[in-house]
Write an enzyme that holds these catalytic residues in place. Sequence first.
Site, PDB file in Angstrom:
ATOM      1  N   ILE A 150      71.260 -12.955 -12.578  1.00 37.32           N
ATOM      2  CA  ILE A 150      72.486 -13.694 -12.910  1.00 37.32           C
ATOM      3  C   ILE A 150      72.404 -15.092 -12.295  1.00 37.32           C
ATOM      4  CG2 ILE A 150      74.972 -13.807 -12.457  1.00 37.32           C
ATOM      5  CD1 ILE A 150      75.107 -10.821 -12.809  1.00 37.32           C
ATOM      6  N   CYS A 151      72.416 -16.095 -13.146  1.00 37.65           N
ATOM      7  CA  CYS A 151      72.400 -17.509 -12.730  1.00 37.65           C
ATOM      8  C   CYS A 151      71.257 -17.757 -11.739  1.00 37.65           C
ATOM      9  CB  CYS A 151      73.773 -17.888 -12.174  1.00 37.65           C
ATOM     10  SG  CYS A 151      73.916 -19.649 -11.814  1.00 37.65           S
ATOM     11  N   GLN A 152      71.585 -18.201 -10.520  1.00 37.25           N
ATOM     12  CA  GLN A 152      70.530 -18.468  -9.536  1.00 37.25           C
ATOM     13  C   GLN A 152      69.767 -17.184  -9.225  1.00 37.25           C
ATOM     14  OE1 GLN A 152      71.760 -18.831  -5.523  1.00 37.25           O
ATOM     15  NE2 GLN A 152      70.229 -20.367  -4.975  1.00 37.25           N
TER      16      GLN A 152
END
Lengths: 365, 388
Positions: A150-152
Amino acid sequence: MLSLPIDIQPKDAVKEIKEINDKITKGLEFLSNLKDEDVDIGTAPKETVYTEDKLKLYHYLPTQDDLLGTPLLIVYALVNRYLVADLQEDRSLVRNLVNEGLDTYLIEWGDPAPADKYLTVDDYVNGYVDNCVDFLRERHGVDKINVLGICQGGTLATCYAALHPDKVANLVLTVTPIDFHPGWDKQNPEVGLLFNWGKGVDVELMVDAYGNVPADVLNFTFLLVKPFALNFGKYHDMLDILDNEKAMMNFLRMEKWLFDGPDAAGEAYREFVRDFMRDNQLVKNEKMIGDRLVDLGNLTMPILNCYATADHLVPPHCSKILGEKAGTDDYTEMAIPSGHIGIYVGGKSQKMLAPGVAKWLRERA
Amino acid sequence: MADWTEQAEQMLKTWTEAQKNVWDSWQDLAGRAVGAQPKPQAFAMNPMEWFQQSMSLWTDPAGVARDAGRQVFGSQFSMMRNLELLTRAWQLVAPKLDAGRDWRSPLSGFTTNWFQQLTGASGDMFEMTKDTQALWQSYLSEWGPLLKPWLSSALEATGSGHLGEMMLGGSTGLGRLLTMGQDDFQTGPFVGFAEIPSIGVTREHQAKILRAFDAFVDLRKVMLEFNRMTTGALSKAVEAVMEALAEKSKQGEKIRSVRDLNRLWLESADKVFTEMYASEEYLKAQRELSAAGMSYKLMQQTVVEMVLKGLNLPTRSELDDAYKTLYELRKEVKALKKAMHEQTKPAMEAKAETKPTAQNAIKQVETQKTAKKAPVRKKPAARVEPAV
């Protein structure tokens, strides 16, 4: 002659104010009876199956009979909390994945204390993530597991998969930055603004001064991207829902998630901003983690790359570049019509993201 | 049809009435609230503060609900304030616009004043950066009693023009510290400061304070520049709204609610600010502000460490050393455990072939799950250590 285009009659203004005040009265009655713990987030049933330092590995209790044999590990970002993936019952990526029959695990990093300020990206990727993966391989008796970032957390998962391709069956990424230099879109300067700011930050000085970077500093930066809409506009809009308890609870859950983030471990933050955001080493195949090069060509496992079409934090092209760099022959993209956060909490994406991920994984089981 | 002056006056009257209505409603609302309340007279002094205090008392003190409550009042308040700002701005702009004269310059002056009043950032700040004495006073106020002896010595030296004397570490303030006459420290919480001279208030200590002061001055200067840019952007945002209003006026369109006007303001302001954010000038100012803020923070730490050492208390540097050792030891232990696990693994696997294991049990549970409608998963053993 110019006439005043503001035609707000006193009686209309007073009426409008009265309407707002009626809503405020009802809203305050509701708010004044509310405890912080009533604003419940992260409620999907789960158990802690592994801990290490401050990390907890959660297992979400299955609800379906036909579980996919290979477990799915969700790697969340180091900023904000995983709770956006389980904000409320009807807006929850993890609940949706579990309901799709995926045996789902998630890493909660915990709150770095001052004593954790020396943790590096190597510690996160080759330490914590690798230990969780090994634990799940052993627990399920499998050689490889599925990983979702998720994202980073997707960036970390990508690094992990490139360094340990023998342990990752399938890699799923959501709104994941790979190329951190989005360029300036003069028509829409807010697109990629955070990455463009990140390039200029003196992160060495920042980490030296703060140690761990406080969550408030990170939040403030996020809010600055749209200062009026995010600091005033949404609270003006909140007046409309003050007398609607359900809508207010949804609003409060999001507020709680937004402003209840952990600090970021100093050295890892320094390394991330310097090597990923400023020098863009990942997409150039120059990033070293520990003593090993992260070569995107080593990503030979099937990859599903999910991006949000209206994402101003991670513009789609910053994610989609992976298609050109990864070594896999099995690369799929999924476009979700939402913004960066909407991909997890938006109404439409509830019906798209988890079902799409489950279908894609089952096709490769 | 009324001319623009009458129209604007009418709008201001509307604003005043609406404002009064807001206050009345709030007081009425407060009257109905139960439990403890801040003093009623505080309402007249500062209604916003009064309501914010009320919210803290009415709602969960640590909760998101309290913050939302504060925003409720803040939102209504800012809407009314925006209405007043835009109406007054129109009052200024309309006749000039109508007569084909420059309206941007007077508007810029008006909005700059407006925002300076709102934010408390005034021209005094600029004057202060030129006045060492005023800056010292401001610097001193940030440190409170903690460094009073050292800082007052510096203050007196600069106050009497003896900057050089201060830089060399000598002053009457310092003398007072050494004698500890009627100083606050005799009765205050830092009575242990009597020990400070024993560590030596030397040129080095003064230099640390001076370097912190330099960093403080640098921060003030870049803050001033940053505020100038922000205020400039706010003025441009008002300009953008005035242009939008003028366009509406030409088209014969009307804004009929406070909230629509407010929306126009917020959208215009966001657009102007986002454009500014992408400018090289802003990026430079942002970089400089961030660097100056961090530098000052580091200098503060240096000075605080000086004080802590004097009190024989652990400093951040010492703690960092301990953290670093802890971190390295933790890594070593984990690596050793992992190595041990690798060594013992073959033996454990050999055993596993002849004996049922926890792993096999898990696999059996997995298999059983497919046969049950609503399976209750048998909880496998949790692990509290790295995979060793």
